[in-house]
Design a protein around this motif. Sequence first.
Motif, mmCIF file in Angstrom:
data_model
loop_
_atom_site.group_PDB
_atom_site.id
_atom_site.type_symbol
_atom_site.label_atom_id
_atom_site.label_comp_id
_atom_site.label_asym_id
_atom_site.label_seq_id
_atom_site.Cartn_x
_atom_site.Cartn_y
_atom_site.Cartn_z
ATOM 1 N N LEU A 159 0.714 -1.256 -0.028
ATOM 2 C CA LEU A 159 0.082 0.077 -0.121
ATOM 3 C C LEU A 159 0.802 1.524 -0.064
ATOM 4 O O LEU A 159 0.696 2.041 -0.957
ATOM 5 C CB LEU A 159 -0.984 -0.075 1.232
ATOM 6 N N TYR A 160 1.631 1.454 0.853
ATOM 7 C CA TYR A 160 2.408 2.680 1.188
ATOM 8 C C TYR A 160 3.507 2.413 2.276
ATOM 9 O O TYR A 160 3.416 1.373 3.145
ATOM 10 C CB TYR A 160 1.413 3.875 1.336
ATOM 11 N N ALA A 161 4.493 3.361 2.083
ATOM 12 C CA ALA A 161 5.654 3.547 3.084
ATOM 13 C C ALA A 161 5.156 4.759 4.322
ATOM 14 O O ALA A 161 4.716 5.725 3.814
ATOM 15 C CB ALA A 161 7.031 3.837 2.633
ATOM 16 N N VAL A 189 3.577 -0.991 4.587
ATOM 17 C CA VAL A 189 2.174 -1.126 4.946
ATOM 18 C C VAL A 189 1.942 -1.922 3.700
ATOM 19 O O VAL A 189 1.745 -1.675 2.737
ATOM 20 C CB VAL A 189 1.201 -0.096 5.250
ATOM 21 N N PHE A 190 1.219 -3.191 4.298
ATOM 22 C CA PHE A 190 0.770 -4.462 3.333
ATOM 23 C C PHE A 190 -0.685 -4.456 3.644
ATOM 24 O O PHE A 190 -0.983 -4.447 4.880
ATOM 25 C CB PHE A 190 1.600 -5.482 3.118
ATOM 26 N N MET A 191 -1.324 -5.036 2.750
ATOM 27 C CA MET A 191 -2.940 -5.447 3.039
ATOM 28 C C MET A 191 -3.084 -6.812 2.469
ATOM 29 O O MET A 191 -2.580 -7.448 1.241
ATOM 30 C CB MET A 191 -3.850 -4.548 2.183
ATOM 31 N N ASP A 192 -3.691 -7.724 3.441
ATOM 32 C CA ASP A 192 -3.903 -9.089 3.095
ATOM 33 C C ASP A 192 -4.966 -8.975 2.036
ATOM 34 O O ASP A 192 -6.244 -8.562 1.967
ATOM 35 C CB ASP A 192 -4.555 -9.856 4.421
ATOM 36 N N LYS A 193 -4.628 -10.032 0.895
ATOM 37 C CA LYS A 193 -5.702 -9.785 -0.286
ATOM 38 C C LYS A 193 -6.848 -10.685 0.189
ATOM 39 O O LYS A 193 -7.851 -10.410 -0.627
ATOM 40 C CB LYS A 193 -5.027 -10.296 -1.355
ATOM 41 N N ALA A 222 13.447 -3.367 -1.538
ATOM 42 C CA ALA A 222 12.322 -2.443 -1.126
ATOM 43 C C ALA A 222 12.355 -1.316 -1.819
ATOM 44 O O ALA A 222 11.254 -0.642 -2.035
ATOM 45 C CB ALA A 222 12.701 -1.959 0.307
ATOM 46 N N ASP A 223 13.373 -0.935 -2.677
ATOM 47 C CA ASP A 223 13.557 0.181 -3.533
ATOM 48 C C ASP A 223 12.785 -0.074 -4.760
ATOM 49 O O ASP A 223 12.252 0.985 -5.480
ATOM 50 C CB ASP A 223 15.080 0.245 -4.097
ATOM 51 N N ASP A 250 3.277 1.216 -5.873
ATOM 52 C CA ASP A 250 1.798 1.102 -5.102
ATOM 53 C C ASP A 250 1.126 0.133 -5.701
ATOM 54 O O ASP A 250 1.019 0.042 -7.357
ATOM 55 C CB ASP A 250 1.141 2.553 -5.265
ATOM 56 N N GLY A 251 0.384 -0.743 -4.905
ATOM 57 C CA GLY A 251 -0.441 -1.610 -5.371
ATOM 58 C C GLY A 251 0.082 -2.738 -5.781
ATOM 59 O O GLY A 251 -0.627 -3.602 -6.558
#
Length: 188
Positions: free
Chosen positions: A75-77, A83-87, A104-105, A109-110
């Motif tokens: 999602l975002y830093a 921050v990650f979202m469980d699909k 990580a570089d 997004d998404g």
Amino acid sequence: MAKISGVDIRPGNILEYEKGIWKVAKTQHTQPGKGGAFMQVEMKNLIDGRKTNVRFRSADTVEKVRLDTKDFQYLYAEGDDLVFMDKDNFEQITLPRDLLGDAADFLQDGMDVVLELWEERPVSVELPAQIEATIVEADAVVKGQTASSSYKPAILDNGVRVMVPPHISSGTRIVVDVYERTYVGKAD
């Protein structure tokens, strides 16, 4: 878990060693003039990040660990956290940036990623092997350079520096290997 011989260890294997979980980075098989063959193994602890080099003889056995995998979306830093979202259930999880290392570089997004879990605890994040990126800055071609052997430095839209062939210019979309940080080809 399965026991494997010390000489069957390969890069990418996850091992249980001295009550820790370790990911194998490099291996080197050595057969000295005297004595038995052994495998020199460079490993990184997935819990605390320590690195170690260990010699395993063919008679040694080690537990190979199977990690659970789960699909997440980046999602975002947020500072040094990602921050990650469980699909599946849309729950969010925050992980430290250093869990991904240099990869990580390349987060976008998404982006879909795979989290590897050990006893329900995230221990590593796997990105796609290749991504597309746009070149924002590339050196000019030096006249007289041979196209076959010379690569020039270029900076991608994510700030990463890669070496590209001389005919690639600023604004070109290319495919990059995330883990090797190398030019693969032009994007379609």
